[in-house]
Design an enzyme around this catalytic site. Structure first.
Site, PDB file in Angstrom:
ATOM      1  N   THR A  99      -2.846  -5.891  -1.830  1.00  0.00           N
ATOM      2  CA  THR A  99      -1.556  -5.299  -1.443  1.00  0.00           C
ATOM      3  C   THR A  99      -0.660  -6.120  -0.200  1.00  0.00           C
ATOM      4  OG1 THR A  99      -2.163  -3.930   0.432  1.00  0.00           O
ATOM      5  CG2 THR A  99      -1.680  -3.264  -1.965  1.00  0.00           C
ATOM      6  N   LEU A 104       3.906  -4.422   1.202  1.00  0.00           N
ATOM      7  CA  LEU A 104       4.316  -3.077   0.721  1.00  0.00           C
ATOM      8  C   LEU A 104       3.540  -2.311   0.486  1.00  0.00           C
ATOM      9  CD1 LEU A 104       7.904  -4.751  -1.778  1.00  0.00           C
ATOM     10  CD2 LEU A 104       7.894  -3.327  -0.104  1.00  0.00           C
ATOM     11  N   HIS A 105       2.417  -2.622   0.579  1.00  0.00           N
ATOM     12  CA  HIS A 105       1.047  -1.848   0.558  1.00  0.00           C
ATOM     13  C   HIS A 105       1.110  -0.752  -0.902  1.00  0.00           C
ATOM     14  CE1 HIS A 105      -0.749  -3.271   3.726  1.00  0.00           C
ATOM     15  NE2 HIS A 105      -0.582  -2.681   4.447  1.00  0.00           N
ATOM     16  N   ASP A 106       1.850   0.631  -0.420  1.00  0.00           N
ATOM     17  CA  ASP A 106       1.570   1.890  -1.307  1.00  0.00           C
ATOM     18  C   ASP A 106       2.551   1.346  -2.606  1.00  0.00           C
ATOM     19  OD1 ASP A 106       0.186   3.068   0.414  1.00  0.00           O
ATOM     20  OD2 ASP A 106       1.788   4.120   0.892  1.00  0.00           O
TER      21      ASP A 106
END
Ligand code: BDR
Ligand code: CA
Length: 306
Positions: free
Chosen positions: A190, A230-232
Site C-alpha cells: 500500500t 491509497l492503503h484501503d
C-alpha cells in the site's frame, strides 16, 4: 464483478476505497468497526459518505472495542470526525447488527460473498467465532493490514505493527490462522501506491477533495509530501487487477503481546522444531509487490468515468 461486504472504520482512505468499490464491484452492505473513529462515528460517516456519493448500501454497526486488549484512542490523521471535518453530519448511529449481517449474508449466499476488511478484524473474528460453519462458505476475505518489512515497511503505529492489526491483534491472529481463504494486502504494497493532492483534484470528485484536505496538510507538514498512500483502495484493487500483485503463500501469525505487539509474521524458516507456532496452520496469500502504475491508472479511470 464480485458481491462484497466491506468492513470499515471509515476514515479518509476507507472512503476513497468505498468510492472505488462502488464503481467496480457489487456492494451488498457496509459493516462498521471501531478504529480510525469510534464505531458510532463510523456508522454516521458511512451513511454520510454514501449519501454524498450516491452509493446505495445499508450500513451496519459492528464491534466497539477489541476482543481482548484494552481499547486505544481513535486515529487523529483523518480529522476529528474521521472524514476531514469537511461536512456537518446529520446521520444517526445504528443498533448493533454487523456481525449478524455478515453471518446471515454468508449463509444465504454460500461461496458468493467476498469480505473486504479495511479496519481492525474484530467483526470478522466475532462472526467466525459465533458461527464457525460460515468459514468454508465465504468466497474469500481480502484484508488491508499488516506489514512484512519489504522496502523497510514494517509498521506505521510502532516500528513493528500496522494500524488495523495493532488495534486488535487477537482478532487478527484468529482470522489469519483460520481456514478462511485470506489475501493480505499489507503496508509493503500500500505504501507503493500514492496519490498527490493535484491528482485528487483531477478526479473532479468534490467530496473526496474535501475530506482529504487535513490529511494532505498533515502529510505536507510532516513528510514534505502533498499526497497520501491509497492503503484501503489496494484491497479492492486486488479484486479487479489480481495480476498487478505478486503474492507469496505462507502460514501467518500475529504477535499479541510485548514490544512487537501487532506485528504480522510469516513462516520464513523450515526449521524442524517442537516449538513451531505455525504447526498445522493453513497457508494464506500475502502481497509483497505491486505494479503501482497499473493500480493507479485503474483507480483514476474508475473514479473519472461518467
Ligand atoms: C490503515 O490504517 C488506517 O488508518 C487506514 O484507514 C488503513 O486502513 C493503514 O495502516
Ligand atoms: Ca481503514
Amino acid at each position: 464483478m464480485r458481491t462484497l461486504i466491506i468492513d470499515t472504520d471509515i476514515g479518509v482512505d476507507d472512503a476513497f476505497a468505498l468510492a472505488y468499490a462502488a464503481r467496480t464491484q457489487h456492494l451488498l452492505g457496509i459493516t462498521t468497526v471501531f478504529g480510525n473513529v469510534a464505531v458510532g462515528q463510523a456508522v454516521k460517516n458511512a451513511r454520510l459518505f454514501c449519501e454524498k456519493m450516491a452509493i446505495e448500501a445499508e450500513v451496519y454497526r459492528g464491534c466497539s472495542r477489541p476482543l481482548a486488549q484494552r481499547p486505544s484512542a481513535p486515529a487523529t490523521l483523518h480529522g476529528e470526525d474521521g472524514l476531514g471535518d469537511a461536512f456537518d453530519n446529520p446521520f444517526s448511529d445504528a443498533a448493533p447488527g454487523a456481525v449478524q449481517f455478515i453471518i446471515d449474508s454468508v449463509r444465504a449466499h454460500p461461496q458468493q460473498i467476498t469480505l473486504v476488511a479495511i479496519g481492525p478484524l474484530t467483526n470478522i473474528a466475532s462472526a467466525i467465532n459465533q458461527a464457525p460453519e460460515i468459514i468454508p462458505l465465504v468466497k474469500e476475505l481480502v484484508i488491508m493490514g499488516g506489514a512484512f518489512g519489504t522496502g523497510g515497511h514494517s509498521g506505521n503505529v510502532t516500528p513493528f505493527s500496522e494500524f488495523n492489526i495493532w488495534k486488535d491483534p487477537h482478532a487478527a491472529d484468529q482470522v489469519l490462522t483460520s481456514a478462511l481463504k485470506v489475501v493480505v494486502i499489507p503496508l509493503d504494497v500500500t505504501h507503493q501506491v500514492l496519490i498527490t493532492g493535484d491528482e485528487v483534484e483531477r478526479l473532479n470528485q468534490p467530496v473526496l477533495s474535501a475530506i482529504c484536505r487535513p490529511y494532505l496538510a498533515y502529510s505536507l507538514a510532516k513528510e514534505g509530501f502533498n499526497g497520501m498512500a491509497l492503503h484501503d483502495t489496494l484491497a479492492l484493487a486486488w479484486l479487479s487487477l489480481p495480476d498487478a500483485f505478486t503474492l507469496t503463500e505462507s502460514p501467518l501469525r500475529v504477535i499479541t503481546e510485548g514490544i512487537a505487539c501487532g506485528q504480522t509474521v510469516r513462516k520464513l524458516s523450515a526449521l524442524a522444531s517442537r516449538h513451531n507456532p505455525f504447526e498445522g496452520l493453513p497457508t494464506q496469500r500475502v502481497a509483497l509487490a505491486v505494479d503501482a502504475d497499473a493500480v493507479r491508472s485503474h483507480f483514476f479511470q474508475a473514479l473519472t468515468a461518467p
